[in-house]
Scaffold this motif. Structure first.
Motif, short mmCIF file in Angstrom:
data_model
loop_
_atom_site.label_atom_id
_atom_site.label_comp_id
_atom_site.label_asym_id
_atom_site.label_seq_id
_atom_site.Cartn_x
_atom_site.Cartn_y
_atom_site.Cartn_z
N GLY A 326 11.79 8.90 -5.07
CA GLY A 326 11.02 7.71 -5.44
C GLY A 326 11.51 7.67 -7.10
O GLY A 326 10.16 6.92 -7.71
N LEU A 327 12.17 8.01 -7.35
CA LEU A 327 12.41 7.81 -8.76
C LEU A 327 13.29 6.39 -8.81
O LEU A 327 13.85 5.44 -10.23
N GLY A 328 13.87 6.00 -7.89
CA GLY A 328 14.40 4.37 -7.77
C GLY A 328 14.04 3.50 -7.20
O GLY A 328 13.06 2.58 -7.30
N GLU A 329 14.61 2.47 -5.33
CA GLU A 329 14.46 1.71 -5.41
C GLU A 329 13.99 1.69 -3.83
O GLU A 329 14.76 2.65 -3.43
N ARG A 330 13.30 0.96 -3.12
CA ARG A 330 13.08 0.25 -1.83
C ARG A 330 12.83 -1.20 -1.47
O ARG A 330 13.37 -1.78 -2.39
N PRO A 331 14.60 -0.99 -0.61
CA PRO A 331 14.85 -1.83 -0.09
C PRO A 331 14.23 -2.68 0.54
O PRO A 331 15.18 -4.08 0.30
N ARG A 332 12.72 -2.37 1.67
CA ARG A 332 12.31 -3.37 1.82
C ARG A 332 11.01 -3.02 1.46
O ARG A 332 10.24 -1.71 0.99
N LEU A 333 10.09 -4.30 1.35
CA LEU A 333 8.35 -4.46 1.17
C LEU A 333 7.70 -4.53 2.26
O LEU A 333 6.58 -4.70 2.26
N ASP A 334 9.46 -4.99 3.39
CA ASP A 334 7.86 -5.62 4.69
C ASP A 334 8.44 -4.61 6.06
O ASP A 334 8.05 -5.41 7.00
N GLY A 335 8.47 -3.62 5.56
CA GLY A 335 9.05 -2.60 6.87
C GLY A 335 7.51 -2.16 7.68
O GLY A 335 8.19 -1.76 8.70
N GLY A 336 7.10 -2.56 7.37
CA GLY A 336 5.35 -2.23 8.32
C GLY A 336 5.60 -0.44 8.14
O GLY A 336 4.57 -0.12 9.29
N LYS A 337 5.80 0.83 7.62
CA LYS A 337 5.93 1.91 7.31
C LYS A 337 5.18 2.25 5.60
O LYS A 337 5.81 2.04 5.54
N LEU A 338 5.10 3.46 5.77
CA LEU A 338 4.49 4.54 4.82
C LEU A 338 5.77 5.05 4.79
O LEU A 338 6.40 5.68 5.99
N GLY A 339 6.45 5.71 3.51
CA GLY A 339 7.75 6.57 3.75
C GLY A 339 6.86 7.93 3.32
O GLY A 339 6.40 8.05 2.19
N ALA A 370 3.11 5.18 10.29
CA ALA A 370 2.25 4.45 9.47
C ALA A 370 0.71 5.14 9.04
O ALA A 370 -0.23 4.19 8.22
N GLU A 371 0.92 6.15 9.19
CA GLU A 371 -0.35 6.94 9.20
C GLU A 371 -0.86 8.19 8.41
O GLU A 371 0.74 8.83 9.25
N ALA A 372 -0.90 9.33 7.64
CA ALA A 372 -1.05 9.85 6.44
C ALA A 372 -2.06 10.48 6.13
O ALA A 372 -2.76 10.00 5.86
N VAL A 373 -2.36 11.76 6.80
CA VAL A 373 -3.21 12.74 6.35
C VAL A 373 -3.64 13.54 5.49
O VAL A 373 -2.41 14.46 5.73
N VAL A 374 -3.74 13.84 3.97
CA VAL A 374 -3.29 14.95 3.06
C VAL A 374 -4.51 15.71 2.93
O VAL A 374 -5.68 14.66 2.56
N ASP A 375 -5.24 17.00 3.13
CA ASP A 375 -6.54 17.25 3.39
C ASP A 375 -6.59 18.45 1.86
O ASP A 375 -4.66 19.23 1.47
N ALA A 376 -7.49 19.19 1.89
CA ALA A 376 -7.26 20.71 0.63
C ALA A 376 -8.39 21.44 0.86
O ALA A 376 -9.26 21.13 1.64
N PRO A 395 -11.46 15.01 3.46
CA PRO A 395 -9.32 13.73 3.31
C PRO A 395 -9.26 12.50 2.70
O PRO A 395 -10.13 12.45 3.42
N VAL A 396 -7.71 12.49 2.74
CA VAL A 396 -7.60 11.68 2.51
C VAL A 396 -6.69 10.86 3.02
O VAL A 396 -5.65 11.19 3.51
N HIS A 397 -6.33 9.58 3.70
CA HIS A 397 -6.45 9.04 4.71
C HIS A 397 -5.25 7.86 4.04
O HIS A 397 -5.62 7.04 3.12
N CYS A 398 -4.16 7.86 4.26
CA CYS A 398 -3.29 7.19 3.71
C CYS A 398 -2.75 6.23 5.27
O CYS A 398 -2.06 6.84 6.27
N THR A 399 -2.78 4.68 5.20
CA THR A 399 -1.99 4.26 6.11
C THR A 399 -1.57 2.79 5.19
O THR A 399 -1.35 2.35 4.08
#
Length: 438
Positions: A326-339, A370-376, A395-399
């Protein structure tokens, strides 16, 4: 048997050039150093790289004398390797190998580059009648004043609200503007402020305007905007087009770039970080990386559970293949996916193992989802959301919200640089063996 395919004539030749150059690099080492010398080169280079990576881990996870001894090894390891090569009269071999290998990689990537780069669709829309811009005069070292953004925006018919202190609730200001009839919301400021107002624009179906007046301007970069002269972003008010892009969602808060957990998020929570970034980072890293301080994370993504990563980065669309951090660029912002990127290094041995593909696969988890969950193991966890330090309940839900945001951009702008393709030798081999159908 040679496969017949329809392909531009230059691409197979570039693929063949890549293989020929790579073979020349290997032959140069074999001829210049001999078989035994080549094995010695590999051993010395591998040991030097592993020692440097292991020492770097010790530098980050220790203080005092151990830290500086490790730092000395990081500096000395490549120097020792260079001296050993020089004594064996092999410097010219390594320089030649490096140049030839660089040419092989460049030709291979050029061969694998798509014939037509896909870009976000542009939509013709009427200019806004009542645009409303929020500007932070402190952002980016004073770019709002330096580029006369307030005066320029008002000349173009926009109403401008200048933030006069950190206590101002930007979301409240934006919502009031919508109630007063604004038909476009925009921000000249940092990515954190951009994300807050972008969420409100998406909620009301209004176009959003980005003015690259922040410090890093990652969002503006990935939209292809001019980061050198933010006043040119205002051209979108009179001669612009719309893009429809995705928004990340962490809990109930939107993000335009990324959300980070673990090492970075814990460090930016420190009150001392703003005044002394380097000193605070070096002071806190030992506890953060070894798990002696803060929470222990768990990532669940695509049915896979990663336990105890030191850092997790979740981005609104994946970063380029050669820039997963994540130090540079994302080629697309409309791909419908999380990295998604998770880093799990248990010690110096894992750090040294990063020189191998197997070691990197063990230490790095990279997904597009499309979704990731981070817990602690705590009720709350520090999170850096577009550079803003937050504390969120677990937990933290990211979508991802595909196509949630309308962004108005200037018709004429620098644009997004094409992403460099990942060097896939299997694909490159098939391309090299192909010939055009007559």
């Amino acid at each position: 048997m040679v496969e017949l395919v329809d392909t531009p004539s230059s691409r197979p030749w570039l693929a063949r050039l890549s293989f020929v150059t790579a073979a020349a690099a290997v032959l140069l080492v074999l001829i210049g150093a001999g078989v035994r010398g080549s094995i010695g080169l590999l051993l010395v280079g591998g040991i030097g790289s592993a020692a440097g990576l292991a020492a770097a881990w010790w530098f980050l996870t220790h203080r005092g004398v151990l830290r500086w001894l490790a730092g000395a090894i990081v500096v000395l390891a490549p120097l020792v390797v260079a001296v050993l090569f020089a004594r064996a009269n092999l410097i010219w071999v390594m320089v030649g190998f490096g140049l030839l290998w660089w040419a092989a990689v460049a030709a291979g990537r050029r061969a694998l580059a798509p014939a037509h780069e896909e870009t976000a669709a542009e939509y013709e829309t009427a200019p806004p009648r009542r645009p409303y811009l929020i500007m932070n005069p402190r952002s980016g070292g004073g770019k709002v004043e330096k580029f006369h953004l307030v005066e320029r925006a008002r000349e173009l018919g926009a109403e401008v609200y200048v933030l006069n202190g950190p206590s101002v609730d930007v979301a409240t200001v934006a919502r009031q503007a919508v109630r007063d009839g604004a038909d476009l919301l925009g921000v000249a400021g940092g990515d954190g402020t951009q994300a807050l107002v972008a969420g409100i624009a998406a909620e009301h179906g209004l176009p959003f305007l980005v003015v690259s007046a922040g410090t890093r301007n990652h969002f503006a970069l990935d939209l292809g905007l001019d980061r050198e002269d933010p006043s040119k972003c205002l051209d979108a008010l009179t001669d612009g087009v719309e893009l429809q892009i995705d928004l990340g969602l962490i809990g109930d808060r939107t993000f335009v770039n990324n959300a980070s957990f673990g090492a970075y998020a814990a460090i930016v929570q420190s009150p001392a970080y703003r005044d002394d970034k380097v000193g605070t980072t070096l002071n806190l890293l030992p506890e953060v990386l070894t798990g002696d301080h803060g929470t222990h994370l768990r990532l669940d993504v695509d049915g896979v559970t990663v336990t105890g990563p030191q850092a997790v980065l979740i981005s609104n669309n994946p970063y380029a293949a050669d820039d997963v951090a994540g130090l540079g660029e994302r080629p697309r912002l409309d791909g419908g996916k999380l990295g998604v990127l998770a880093v799990t290094v248990r010690g110096a041995a894992d750090a040294a193992g990063l020189i191998s593909e197997r070691g990197r696969a063990r230490a790095l988890t990279v997904r597009s989802t499309a979704e990731a969950v981070v817990d602690a193991d705590a009720p709350t966890v520090p999170v850096g959301v577009d550079g803003e330090a937050l504390l969120l309940p677990t937990p933290v839900h990211c979508t991802i919200r595909p196509g949630a945001l309308r962004v108005r951009v200037p018709r004429h702008r620098p644009g997004v640089r094409p992403a460099r393709p990942e060097l896939d030798w299997a694909r490159l081999r098939r391309l090299a063996l192909a010939r055009r159908r007559s």
